[in-house]
Write a protein that holds these residues in place. Structure first.
Motif, PDB file in Angstrom:
ATOM      1  N   MET A 171       0.836  -1.188   0.000  1.00  0.00           N
ATOM      2  CA  MET A 171       0.000   0.000   0.000  1.00  0.00           C
ATOM      3  C   MET A 171       0.877   1.246   0.000  1.00  0.00           C
ATOM      4  SD  MET A 171      -3.025  -1.081   2.664  1.00  0.00           S
ATOM      5  CE  MET A 171      -3.992  -2.580   2.421  1.00  0.00           C
ATOM      6  N   LYS A 172       0.547   2.202  -0.852  1.00  0.00           N
ATOM      7  CA  LYS A 172       1.353   3.399  -0.985  1.00  0.00           C
ATOM      8  C   LYS A 172       0.968   4.467   0.030  1.00  0.00           C
ATOM      9  CE  LYS A 172       3.316   1.364  -4.393  1.00  0.00           C
ATOM     10  NZ  LYS A 172       4.626   0.700  -4.172  1.00  0.00           N
ATOM     11  N   LYS A 173      -0.268   4.403   0.520  1.00  0.00           N
ATOM     12  CA  LYS A 173      -0.704   5.276   1.602  1.00  0.00           C
ATOM     13  C   LYS A 173      -1.008   4.417   2.820  1.00  0.00           C
ATOM     14  CE  LYS A 173      -2.574   9.193  -0.999  1.00  0.00           C
ATOM     15  NZ  LYS A 173      -3.721  10.130  -1.149  1.00  0.00           N
ATOM     16  N   MET A 174      -0.715   4.949   4.001  1.00  0.00           N
ATOM     17  CA  MET A 174      -0.912   4.148   5.205  1.00  0.00           C
ATOM     18  C   MET A 174      -2.401   3.987   5.496  1.00  0.00           C
ATOM     19  SD  MET A 174       0.763   4.478   9.000  1.00  0.00           S
ATOM     20  CE  MET A 174      -0.230   5.856   9.594  1.00  0.00           C
ATOM     21  N   PRO A 175      -2.867   2.745   5.670  1.00  0.00           N
ATOM     22  CA  PRO A 175      -4.269   2.541   6.036  1.00  0.00           C
ATOM     23  C   PRO A 175      -4.552   3.066   7.443  1.00  0.00           C
ATOM     24  CG  PRO A 175      -3.269   0.513   5.201  1.00  0.00           C
ATOM     25  CD  PRO A 175      -2.158   1.479   5.448  1.00  0.00           C
ATOM     26  N   VAL A 176      -5.607   3.836   7.565  1.00  0.00           N
ATOM     27  CA  VAL A 176      -6.094   4.293   8.864  1.00  0.00           C
ATOM     28  C   VAL A 176      -7.511   3.767   9.028  1.00  0.00           C
ATOM     29  CG1 VAL A 176      -6.774   6.282  10.257  1.00  0.00           C
ATOM     30  CG2 VAL A 176      -4.644   6.349   8.935  1.00  0.00           C
ATOM     31  N   LEU A 177      -7.754   3.073  10.122  1.00  0.00           N
ATOM     32  CA  LEU A 177      -9.076   2.514  10.402  1.00  0.00           C
ATOM     33  C   LEU A 177      -9.647   3.171  11.646  1.00  0.00           C
ATOM     34  CD1 LEU A 177      -7.451   0.246   8.753  1.00  0.00           C
ATOM     35  CD2 LEU A 177      -9.133  -1.329   9.698  1.00  0.00           C
ATOM     36  N   LEU A 178     -10.746   3.866  11.485  1.00  0.00           N
ATOM     37  CA  LEU A 178     -11.497   4.380  12.621  1.00  0.00           C
ATOM     38  C   LEU A 178     -12.538   3.329  12.973  1.00  0.00           C
ATOM     39  CD1 LEU A 178     -12.060   8.135  11.644  1.00  0.00           C
ATOM     40  CD2 LEU A 178     -10.159   7.102  12.905  1.00  0.00           C
ATOM     41  N   THR A 179     -12.450   2.783  14.162  1.00  0.00           N
ATOM     42  CA  THR A 179     -13.374   1.731  14.582  1.00  0.00           C
ATOM     43  C   THR A 179     -14.076   2.167  15.858  1.00  0.00           C
ATOM     44  OG1 THR A 179     -11.781   0.477  15.940  1.00  0.00           O
ATOM     45  CG2 THR A 179     -11.826   0.004  13.571  1.00  0.00           C
ATOM     46  N   PHE A 180     -15.350   1.803  15.942  1.00  0.00           N
ATOM     47  CA  PHE A 180     -16.187   2.236  17.063  1.00  0.00           C
ATOM     48  C   PHE A 180     -16.910   1.021  17.636  1.00  0.00           C
ATOM     49  CE2 PHE A 180     -15.669   5.773  14.173  1.00  0.00           C
ATOM     50  CZ  PHE A 180     -15.276   6.802  15.028  1.00  0.00           C
ATOM     51  N   ASP A 181     -16.719   0.773  18.919  1.00  0.00           N
ATOM     52  CA  ASP A 181     -17.392  -0.322  19.616  1.00  0.00           C
ATOM     53  C   ASP A 181     -18.652   0.233  20.283  1.00  0.00           C
ATOM     54  OD1 ASP A 181     -15.167  -1.672  18.801  1.00  0.00           O
ATOM     55  OD2 ASP A 181     -14.477  -2.235  20.808  1.00  0.00           O
ATOM     56  N   VAL A 182     -19.795  -0.043  19.658  1.00  0.00           N
ATOM     57  CA  VAL A 182     -21.067   0.510  20.143  1.00  0.00           C
ATOM     58  C   VAL A 182     -21.665  -0.492  21.130  1.00  0.00           C
ATOM     59  CG1 VAL A 182     -23.226   1.617  19.464  1.00  0.00           C
ATOM     60  CG2 VAL A 182     -21.332   1.519  17.827  1.00  0.00           C
ATOM     61  N   ASP A 183     -21.110  -0.537  22.325  1.00  0.00           N
ATOM     62  CA  ASP A 183     -21.503  -1.545  23.304  1.00  0.00           C
ATOM     63  C   ASP A 183     -22.858  -1.258  23.941  1.00  0.00           C
ATOM     64  OD1 ASP A 183     -19.047  -2.796  22.850  1.00  0.00           O
ATOM     65  OD2 ASP A 183     -18.073  -1.598  24.400  1.00  0.00           O
ATOM     66  N   GLY A 184     -23.216   0.015  24.034  1.00  0.00           N
ATOM     67  CA  GLY A 184     -24.482   0.351  24.679  1.00  0.00           C
ATOM     68  C   GLY A 184     -24.533  -0.156  26.113  1.00  0.00           C
ATOM     69  N   GLU A 185     -25.708  -0.608  26.509  1.00  0.00           N
ATOM     70  CA  GLU A 185     -25.890  -1.112  27.876  1.00  0.00           C
ATOM     71  C   GLU A 185     -25.044  -2.345  28.155  1.00  0.00           C
ATOM     72  OE1 GLU A 185     -29.988  -1.882  28.554  1.00  0.00           O
ATOM     73  OE2 GLU A 185     -30.628   0.196  28.314  1.00  0.00           O
ATOM     74  N   CYS A 186     -24.686  -3.082  27.114  1.00  0.00           N
ATOM     75  CA  CYS A 186     -23.971  -4.354  27.314  1.00  0.00           C
ATOM     76  C   CYS A 186     -22.656  -4.172  28.059  1.00  0.00           C
ATOM     77  CB  CYS A 186     -23.693  -5.027  25.968  1.00  0.00           C
ATOM     78  SG  CYS A 186     -25.145  -5.657  25.136  1.00  0.00           S
TER      79      CYS A 186
END
Length: 281
Positions: free
Chosen positions: A1-16
Motif C-alpha cells: 500500500m502506498k498510503k498508510m491505512p487508517v481505520l477508525l473503529t467504534f465499539d457501540v456496546d451500549g448497555e452491554c
C-alpha cells in the motif's frame, strides 16, 4: 500500500458494557443510561463527523445492542459504514461456559445483523480483546463469512492471524490499548481506581503515535516499495461521543488527513487489500 491505512473503529456496546460486568446493573437505570449515551447520542455525532470528511468506518456492535437500536444499525450501513461482530452480550469469551455458549453468542450477533441490515458481518472483535481456547475454531468452522479479526497487540502490521504457531485464514488488523479511548476515559463509581485523563494529553499521545508510525511507513515505502503497517483507532461512542472529545477527535482526523499520506478504510477494505497482495499460502 502506498498510503498508510487508517481505520477508525467504534465499539457501540451500549448497555452491554455494563450488563456484562455485573448482572445487577440491569437494575441500575443510571448505569444503563451511561451505556445508552453511545447509540443515542454519541453515534449520531460520530456519523455527522464521518460524513463531513467522507470517511467510512467500522462499527463493532453486540447483537443485543443491534436488536435494541435497529434503525440506528440500518442508518450506519446506509451511510456506507460497516458492522462487525462483537458477540451478542459483550460477555468476555474466556468467561463463557464453554464452546456452545460462545458459538451461540457469535451466531446470534451475525444473525440479527443479517436480519436487520441484510448483511452478515465480515469482521470480528472480541469483547475486551481476549479469546477462549475455542474462539478461532468457532469462527472458522461456524462463521466462514468472517474474513478478519481485530484483536491482537503484537505488531502494527496487517497479517494473517496466527495463534499457537498455527496460521488461520483470518486477516488480523492489530489494535492496542494505547489507541483505545476506554484506557483513558472509561469511568464509573463502580470501576475503582480509574482516573479520567485530560483531552490534551490523549490527543498528544494519539497524534505522536500516528506521526511516528507514519514515518516508519514512509521509510519502508522508500526502501522496499511497500508496507503493511496500519493505524487502528478504537473508540466507544459512550465515551468519545461527548462534545469536547468529539472536537478533539475531529481535530485529530484533520491532522491525519492533512498529511496527504493516509487512506481511511473499513476493516473489510483493509483486509481485502491485504489478502489481494498476500494470498493464503
Amino acid at each position: 500500500m502506498k498510503k498508510m491505512p487508517v481505520l477508525l473503529t467504534f465499539d457501540v456496546d451500549g448497555e452491554c458494557l455494563w450488563r456484562c460486568r455485573d448482572p445487577e446493573n440491569a437494575k441500575r437505570p443510571v448505569i444503563l443510561s451511561q451505556g445508552r449515551y453511545g447509540p443515542e447520542t454519541g453515534v449520531p455525532r460520530i456519523l455527522k463527523m464521518l460524513g463531513r470528511y467522507g470517511i467510512h468506518a467500522t462499527f463493532f456492535i453486540p447483537g443485543f445492542t443491534v436488536n435494541q437500536y435497529q434503525d440506528l444499525a440500518r442508518r450506519i450501513v446506509s451511510e456506507g459504514h460497516e458492522l462487525g461482530n462483537h458477540g451478542w452480550s459483550h460477555t468476555y469469551p474466556d468467561n463463557m461456559d464453554g464452546y456452545d455458549q460462545e458459538k451461540q453468542e457469535y451466531l446470534d450477533c451475525s444473525d440479527i445483523m443479517e436480519k436487520v441490515t441484510g448483511k452478515r458481518p465480515r469482521g470480528y472483535r472480541s469483547p475486551a480483546w481476549e479469546f477462549s481456547p475455542y474462539s478461532i475454531e468457532i469462527l472458522e468452522t461456524h462463521l466462514p463469512e468472517i474474513a478478519y479479526s481485530s484483536n491482537m497487540m503484537d505488531t502494527e502490521r496487517i497479517r494473517y492471524l496466527t495463534i499457537g504457531g498455527k496460521q488461520t485464514h483470518l486477516v488480523e488488523l492489530p489494535i492496542h490499548w494505547v489507541l483505545d479511548d476506554a484506557a483513558f476515559w472509561l469511568y464509573s463509581v463502580r470501576t475503582p481506581g480509574k482516573c479520567m485523563q485530560p483531552l490534551s494529553a490523549v490527543k498528544e499521545y494519539w497524534q505522536e503515535e500516528f506521526d511516528a508510525l507514519l514515518a516508519e511507513f514512509q521509510e519502508e515505502i522508500q526502501e522496499t516499495g511497500d508496507s503493511d503497517l496500519c493505524f487502528v483507532l478504537t473508540c466507544h461512542p459512550q465515551i468519545i461521543g461527548r462534545p469536547a472529545k468529539m472536537k478533539m477527535l475531529d481535530e485529530f482526523v484533520q491532522h491525519m488527513l492533512g498529511t496527504g499520506a493516509v487512506e481511511f478504510l473499513t476493516g473489510s477494505q483493509a483486509a481485502d487489500a491485504f489478502r489481494e497482495t498476500h494470498p493464503v499460502s
